[in-house]
Design an enzyme around this catalytic site. Structure first.
Site, PDB file in Angstrom:
ATOM      1  N   HIS A  50       0.464  -1.637   0.030  1.00 23.83           N
ATOM      2  CA  HIS A  50      -0.161  -0.296  -0.077  1.00 23.83           C
ATOM      3  C   HIS A  50       0.780   0.897  -0.279  1.00 23.83           C
ATOM      4  O   HIS A  50       1.728   1.939  -0.663  1.00 23.83           O
ATOM      5  CB  HIS A  50      -0.541   0.103   1.384  1.00 23.83           C
ATOM      6  CG  HIS A  50      -2.142   0.496   1.536  1.00 23.83           C
ATOM      7  ND1 HIS A  50      -2.335   1.720   0.452  1.00 23.83           N
ATOM      8  CD2 HIS A  50      -2.979   1.009   2.226  1.00 23.83           C
ATOM      9  CE1 HIS A  50      -3.369   2.301   0.631  1.00 23.83           C
ATOM     10  NE2 HIS A  50      -3.923   2.092   2.120  1.00 23.83           N
ATOM     11  N   MET A  76       8.318  -2.269  -7.230  1.00 23.07           N
ATOM     12  CA  MET A  76       7.771  -1.890  -6.094  1.00 23.07           C
ATOM     13  C   MET A  76       6.751  -0.625  -7.272  1.00 23.07           C
ATOM     14  O   MET A  76       7.837   0.057  -8.309  1.00 23.07           O
ATOM     15  CB  MET A  76       8.592  -1.684  -5.578  1.00 23.07           C
ATOM     16  CG  MET A  76       8.940  -2.424  -4.532  1.00 23.07           C
ATOM     17  SD  MET A  76       7.369  -3.825  -3.757  1.00 23.07           S
ATOM     18  CE  MET A  76       6.319  -2.508  -3.066  1.00 23.07           C
ATOM     19  N   GLY A  77       5.593  -0.127  -6.779  1.00 23.71           N
ATOM     20  CA  GLY A  77       5.015   1.358  -7.983  1.00 23.71           C
ATOM     21  C   GLY A  77       4.533   0.037  -8.981  1.00 23.71           C
ATOM     22  O   GLY A  77       3.928   1.793  -9.850  1.00 23.71           O
ATOM     23  N   PHE A  78       4.479  -0.514  -9.139  1.00 21.81           N
ATOM     24  CA  PHE A  78       3.321  -1.190 -10.836  1.00 21.81           C
ATOM     25  C   PHE A  78       2.272  -2.349 -10.354  1.00 21.81           C
ATOM     26  O   PHE A  78       2.060  -2.747  -8.905  1.00 21.81           O
ATOM     27  CB  PHE A  78       4.386  -1.706 -11.639  1.00 21.81           C
ATOM     28  CG  PHE A  78       5.326  -1.054 -11.520  1.00 21.81           C
ATOM     29  CD1 PHE A  78       5.392  -0.715 -13.198  1.00 21.81           C
ATOM     30  CD2 PHE A  78       6.964  -0.917 -11.494  1.00 21.81           C
ATOM     31  CE1 PHE A  78       5.598   0.189 -14.149  1.00 21.81           C
ATOM     32  CE2 PHE A  78       7.852   0.134 -12.639  1.00 21.81           C
ATOM     33  CZ  PHE A  78       6.874   0.449 -13.475  1.00 21.81           C
ATOM     34  N   HIS A  87      -2.292  -2.172  -9.779  1.00 20.02           N
ATOM     35  CA  HIS A  87      -2.825  -2.267  -8.428  1.00 20.02           C
ATOM     36  C   HIS A  87      -4.325  -2.631  -8.540  1.00 20.02           C
ATOM     37  O   HIS A  87      -4.440  -3.143  -9.380  1.00 20.02           O
ATOM     38  CB  HIS A  87      -3.345  -0.498  -8.958  1.00 20.02           C
ATOM     39  CG  HIS A  87      -3.825   0.555  -8.216  1.00 20.02           C
ATOM     40  ND1 HIS A  87      -5.874   0.379  -7.996  1.00 20.02           N
ATOM     41  CD2 HIS A  87      -3.627   1.144  -7.107  1.00 20.02           C
ATOM     42  CE1 HIS A  87      -6.108   1.342  -7.433  1.00 20.02           C
ATOM     43  NE2 HIS A  87      -4.785   1.862  -6.603  1.00 20.02           N
ATOM     44  N   ASP A  99       2.473   6.360  -6.983  1.00 22.36           N
ATOM     45  CA  ASP A  99       3.996   6.008  -5.629  1.00 22.36           C
ATOM     46  C   ASP A  99       5.441   5.641  -6.769  1.00 22.36           C
ATOM     47  O   ASP A  99       5.827   6.447  -6.673  1.00 22.36           O
ATOM     48  CB  ASP A  99       3.943   4.357  -4.689  1.00 22.36           C
ATOM     49  CG  ASP A  99       2.694   4.409  -3.988  1.00 22.36           C
ATOM     50  OD1 ASP A  99       2.976   5.532  -3.220  1.00 22.36           O
ATOM     51  OD2 ASP A  99       2.791   3.732  -3.775  1.00 22.36           O
TER      52      ASP A  99
END
Ligand code: COA
Length: 380
Positions: free
Chosen positions: A226, A261-263, A265, A316
């Site tokens: 998250h 990370m950051g990919f 959703h 993010d």
């Protein structure tokens, strides 16, 4: 092992489950768009300040000039934190994660808030304003104390975002950098029934108070799946190091089926509505600070993720490097997310309280069948 409810479907991770109604924000997956109280978030970013958006989330309408001025004055007047809280922050071990610190600071703020236990809507709104105003002060104080520096008092004449820079660094950067930060605050403020908001609503549904709900929200936001992802994205970009290494780095990760990370959703599968806006502002921070390398690495990673996995970046992904280029320490990125999301959590706590039903799902039992307790003397 089954029980007599085993025929009931399980929605692991509550995927696809509608848990309640909400009038705060709408996520439209088909069009990759997001509205707060009906307004497209990208238009709010271009035309409004974060304070206007906080008001919108809580009141349901954009403020008039007079309402905004009064709101700004009220927020600025509440920014101060007590000596006692500063001492609590000082007492943390230097290696404490700032998310643990802010979680504890919010618990401490409850002890100092005369209305902490009052769950009436009017008191919740007043407490929300106090938390909104004080959380950035506690975060900035924690950052400076960890570095052996004295905390800087908030300046009431500065706007919300300008004041955050002032309290962290003792100066306010050029306008386009402050605007990019303000935009990140707007984009982070609210996003439907995300994990931390749902956690906050679960707590509020037991008729516990706002501070308890916000502490739960902070706990949920800390996780790298998250809010913790903005910090993890920057760690990743730093370990990639240079644009020349980016393609090889990500190919290696994908080969090993690692999470990037950051990919991805849970809700958006065709792109996060907030990414184009935040990426544009990240790029303007790169221009202002000479941080183009981070944009170049990010671009390669995003292209490669799309080509190889068809997975889009989430908010993010551009927010992490934007905060880095602004000068914030990496482990303070998620606390900055808290400074914004507290507005959404409070809006949801107010909404939950207005039509409350205890949130309490069921689970299928998969443990041992019922059996007899054998007295200890017979257990061997
Ligand atoms: N890197 C690599 N693969 C990813 C991925 C990522 N960031 N996100 C999703 N995938 C893959 C999964 O491995 C899975 O592949 P599989 O079907 O071959 O097993 C598929 O995409 C579906 O992902 P899933 O984990 O089922 O989606 P989810 O809705 O449960 O999870 C997230 C959503 C956000 C938790 C997940 O995308 C993730 O962990 N992202 C990284 C953390 C992050 O950036 N979090 C911030 C969210 S705003």
């Amino acid at each position: 092992m089954t029980d007599d409810t085993s025929g009931q479907p399980i929605f692991k991770g509550l995927v696809g489950v509608f848990a309640d109604e909400s009038a705060v924000s709408k996520v439209m997956v088909e069009t990759n768009s997001l509205t707060y109280r009906g307004y497209p978030v990208q238009d709010l970013c271009e035309q409004c300040s974060f304070e206007e958006v906080a008001w919108l989330l809580w009141e349901g309408e954009l403020p008039t000039r007079k309402q905004l001025n009064a709101f700004r004055r009220a927020e600025a007047a509440e920014r101060g934190i007590s000596r006692a809280l500063v001492r609590v922050i000082e007492a943390f071990p230097k290696k404490s994660h700032p998310m643990d610190m802010i979680r504890t600071a919010v618990s401490f703020l409850a002890q100092e808030d005369a209305e902490a236990g009052d769950i009436s809507e009017a008191a919740t709104r007043r407490k929300a304003l106090r938390l909104f105003a004080k959380i950035p002060t506690a975060i900035a104080a924690a950052c400076r104390l960890r570095d052996g520096l004295r905390p800087i008092r908030p300046k009431p004449e500065l706007g919300f975002s300008e004041n955050i820079f002032h309290m962290f660094f003792g100066s306010v950067p050029e306008k386009r950098v402050v605007k990019a930060f303000d935009v990140s605050m707007i984009l982070y403020a609210e996003h439907g029934f995300n994990a931390s908001t749902f956690a906050a609503r679960v707590v509020a549904s037991t008729q516990a108070d706002l501070h308890s709900a916000v502490v739960a929200g902070i706990g949920a936001l800390k996780g790298p799946l998250h809010g913790g992802a903005n910090e993890a994205v920057m760690q990743m970009l730093k370990s990639v190091g240079t644009p020349a290494r980016a393609r090889g780095w990500i190919d290696d990760k994908l080969e090993h089926r690692a999470l990037v990370m950051g990919f991805g959703h849970r809700v958006y599968k065709h792109g996060d509505s907030r990414v184009p806006t935040m990426s544009r502002y990240r790029d303007s921070v790169a221009e202002a600070t000479g941080g183009q390398k981070w944009v170049e690495i990010s671009t390669i990673l995003a292209e490669e993720m799309m080509a190889k996995k068809g997975i889009h970046p989430n908010l993010d992904f551009p927010a992490g490097p934007a905060y880095f280029m602004m000068g914030f320490p990496v482990d303070f990125f998620t606390p900055l997310f808290v400074a914004s999301r507290v507005t959404g959590w409070a809006a949801h706590v107010i909404e939950q309280g207005a039509d409350n039903r205890l949130i309490r799902p069921l689970s299928h039992y998969t443990g041992r069948p019922q059996r007899e307790v054998v007295p200890i003397r017979a257990r061997g």
